[in-house]
Scaffold this active site. Structure first.
Site, mmCIF file in Angstrom:
data_model
loop_
_atom_site.group_PDB
_atom_site.id
_atom_site.type_symbol
_atom_site.label_atom_id
_atom_site.label_comp_id
_atom_site.label_asym_id
_atom_site.label_seq_id
_atom_site.Cartn_x
_atom_site.Cartn_y
_atom_site.Cartn_z
ATOM 1 N N ARG A 50 0.981 -1.369 0.223
ATOM 2 C CA ARG A 50 0.931 0.101 0.182
ATOM 3 C C ARG A 50 0.505 1.411 -0.304
ATOM 4 N NH1 ARG A 50 -3.436 -2.574 -1.649
ATOM 5 N NH2 ARG A 50 -5.357 -3.020 -0.798
ATOM 6 N N HIS B 243 -1.403 -0.070 -9.792
ATOM 7 C CA HIS B 243 -2.199 -1.232 -9.383
ATOM 8 C C HIS B 243 -2.549 -2.521 -9.933
ATOM 9 C CE1 HIS B 243 -4.302 -0.965 -5.233
ATOM 10 N NE2 HIS B 243 -3.714 -2.843 -5.617
HETATM 11 P P1 NAP Z 1 -1.589 -11.495 5.117
HETATM 12 O O1 NAP Z 1 -1.703 -11.983 4.698
HETATM 13 O O2 NAP Z 1 -2.225 -10.670 6.132
HETATM 14 O O3 NAP Z 1 -0.008 -10.605 6.011
HETATM 15 C C1 NAP Z 1 0.092 -9.907 6.311
HETATM 16 C C2 NAP Z 1 1.387 -10.443 6.939
HETATM 17 O O4 NAP Z 1 2.318 -9.070 7.773
HETATM 18 C C3 NAP Z 1 1.587 -11.349 8.047
HETATM 19 O O5 NAP Z 1 3.089 -11.672 8.077
HETATM 20 C C4 NAP Z 1 1.716 -10.083 8.871
HETATM 21 O O6 NAP Z 1 2.068 -11.352 10.434
HETATM 22 C C5 NAP Z 1 2.406 -8.973 9.073
HETATM 23 N N1 NAP Z 1 1.855 -7.648 9.808
HETATM 24 C C6 NAP Z 1 1.360 -7.630 10.083
HETATM 25 N N2 NAP Z 1 0.840 -6.247 10.670
HETATM 26 C C7 NAP Z 1 2.332 -6.066 10.771
HETATM 27 C C8 NAP Z 1 3.293 -5.676 11.660
HETATM 28 N N3 NAP Z 1 2.501 -4.283 12.379
HETATM 29 N N4 NAP Z 1 4.671 -6.143 12.161
HETATM 30 C C9 NAP Z 1 5.101 -6.892 11.817
HETATM 31 N N5 NAP Z 1 4.920 -7.428 10.553
HETATM 32 C C10 NAP Z 1 2.850 -7.097 10.393
HETATM 33 O O7 NAP Z 1 -1.459 -9.917 3.404
HETATM 34 P P2 NAP Z 1 -1.494 -10.506 2.273
HETATM 35 O O8 NAP Z 1 -2.728 -10.310 2.048
HETATM 36 O O9 NAP Z 1 0.090 -11.248 2.321
HETATM 37 O O10 NAP Z 1 -1.400 -8.896 1.636
HETATM 38 C C11 NAP Z 1 -0.130 -8.102 1.810
HETATM 39 C C12 NAP Z 1 -0.582 -6.634 0.955
HETATM 40 O O11 NAP Z 1 -0.446 -7.025 -0.238
HETATM 41 C C13 NAP Z 1 -1.809 -6.141 1.926
HETATM 42 O O12 NAP Z 1 -0.953 -4.754 1.478
HETATM 43 C C14 NAP Z 1 -2.718 -5.480 0.401
HETATM 44 O O13 NAP Z 1 -3.142 -4.413 0.835
HETATM 45 C C15 NAP Z 1 -1.614 -6.174 -0.455
HETATM 46 N N6 NAP Z 1 -1.801 -6.257 -1.938
HETATM 47 C C16 NAP Z 1 -1.545 -5.629 -3.128
HETATM 48 C C17 NAP Z 1 -1.749 -5.937 -4.108
HETATM 49 C C18 NAP Z 1 -1.672 -5.583 -5.697
HETATM 50 O O14 NAP Z 1 -1.886 -6.044 -6.400
HETATM 51 N N7 NAP Z 1 0.057 -4.933 -5.300
HETATM 52 C C19 NAP Z 1 -2.797 -7.174 -4.520
HETATM 53 C C20 NAP Z 1 -2.823 -7.643 -2.986
HETATM 54 C C21 NAP Z 1 -3.032 -7.379 -2.083
HETATM 55 P P3 NAP Z 1 1.810 -12.019 11.187
HETATM 56 O O15 NAP Z 1 2.117 -13.515 10.442
HETATM 57 O O16 NAP Z 1 2.448 -12.230 12.150
HETATM 58 O O17 NAP Z 1 0.381 -12.053 10.985
#
Ligand code: NAP
Length: 308
Positions: A223, A271
């Site tokens: 993001r 994006h």
């Molecule tokens: P996710 O499965 O919820 O994984 C989040 C990870 O971040 C987990 O490992 C979590 O730790 C860690 N985390 C959360 N808060 C934290 C903190 N305060 N300090 C340290 N680590 C932290 O998310 P995801 O589905 O992989 O998505 C990741 C990102 O990609 C999101 O921002 C999403 O919006 C973005 N995204 C972008 C696109 C694009 O096209 N550009 C598409 C889809 C998603 P734990 O493992 O301990 O819970």
């Protein structure tokens, strides 16, 4: 007969066709008729207009077409007692892995650097390293960060992952929340795949960037709110960072006057790192609806306290 309301923007009719095929016993709505107050337990949303979610009678579950749901939480549109299920599927993970690896490998093997020198017809080989000589830190070890780390490891990169819990990934060095400095210090590439929460907003600032190795490269697929734009530009202009690949921005579409567009060291994409593939997404949502109907816990329910 149960009902589901497809309230996402874009091709509602196309998505409704997929839902009708997968849930023949459902009435699939693409609009709510005024005065129709029969319950609609399920709604599919992207970035819903204000009032849409609250207007649905008998709502039980909000199904997000996005992996990131910070906008739904910030809007306050979804009542606290209604679960939000975010999108997690193998299409998103595969798309993000391709996009991140394309940029990491492009930087690692100087592909853009040679392209930039081509007009001068310069024949100037750079010191080409092996992946195992590079350190790549992935912020976030979740649905997207985990598979990205796996791919980096397969190429041989020294891979570190930082997550809240210190989640282990085979072959990578894992760091928990309190060990951010160790996770990023000396990294040649920083890949951001964190959710946007109050804890992670503005995380990638001057202080964090200063810890990276001189000449490091930033890849942001998560993001725009994670990155302090002015700090990134300063780090690029000083030469401390050699480049950045950015897919996400504080304001989208990226405004025409934004300096990222014209910065010679920044690669902008609109994006598209991990687009939602409707057929895969619908199959994932249908599986969760079936779980909900059977009284089985749904997968990927957002933890509102943690914010992701
Ligand atoms: P996710 O499965 O919820 O994984 C989040 C990870 O971040 C987990 O490992 C979590 O730790 C860690 N985390 C959360 N808060 C934290 C903190 N305060 N300090 C340290 N680590 C932290 O998310 P995801 O589905 O992989 O998505 C990741 C990102 O990609 C999101 O921002 C999403 O919006 C973005 N995204 C972008 C696109 C694009 O096209 N550009 C598409 C889809 C998603 P734990 O493992 O301990 O819970």
């Amino acid at each position: 007969m149960s009902r589901i309301f497809i309230a996402s923007k874009g091709d509602r009719a196309g998505m409704a066709r997929l839902f009708r095929a997968a849930l023949p016993e459902f009435e699939v709505l693409t609009d709510l008729a005024p005065g129709d107050d029969r319950p609609v337990p399920y709604i599919v949303v992207g970035r819903p207009d204000p009032g849409v979610v609250r207007s649905v009678p008998g709502l039980q579950v909000v199904l997000s077409l996005n992996a990131g749901i910070e906008h739904l939480l910030a809007s306050g549109e979804v009542p606290q007692d209604i679960p939000i299920v975010r999108l997690v599927d193998e299409g998103l993970a595969a798309g993000m892995a391709e996009w991140v690896l394309a940029h990491v490998l492009g930087w690692h093997r100087n592909i853009l650097a040679y392209r930039d020198e081509q007009p001068q017809r310069r024949w100037a080989p750079k010191a080409e390293k092996l992946a195992r000589e590079r350190v790549v830190t992935v912020l976030g070890a979740g649905a997207l960060g985990g598979p990205v780390a796996d791919h980096l490891l397969r190429f041989g990169f020294q891979t570190r992952v930082w997550s809240r819990s210190g989640r282990a990934i085979d072959g990578a060095a894992a760091f928990a929340h309190d060990h951010l400095a160790e996770a990023v210090t000396g990294a040649d590439v920083l890949v951001n795949l964190l959710p946007l929460t109050p804890d992670t907003r503005d995380l990638i600032d001057a202080g964090l960037l200063a810890r990276l190795a001189p000449g490091a490269f930033l890849v942001n697929g998560a993001r725009g709110g994670h990155v302090v734009d002015d700090d990134l530009i300063a780090a690029l202009d000083s030469g401390h960072l050699s480049g950045a690949a950015l897919d996400v921005f504080r304001t989208e579409p990226l405004p025409p006057e934004h300096p990222f567009w014209t910065h010679p060291k920044i690669l902008v994409s609109p994006h598209v790192a991990a687009p939602t593939h409707m057929d895969i997404a619908v199959a994932e949502m249908v599986a969760n609806i079936r779980r909900h109907m059977a009284g089985t816990p749904m997968l990927n329910v957002v933890d509102r306290t943690a914010g992701y």
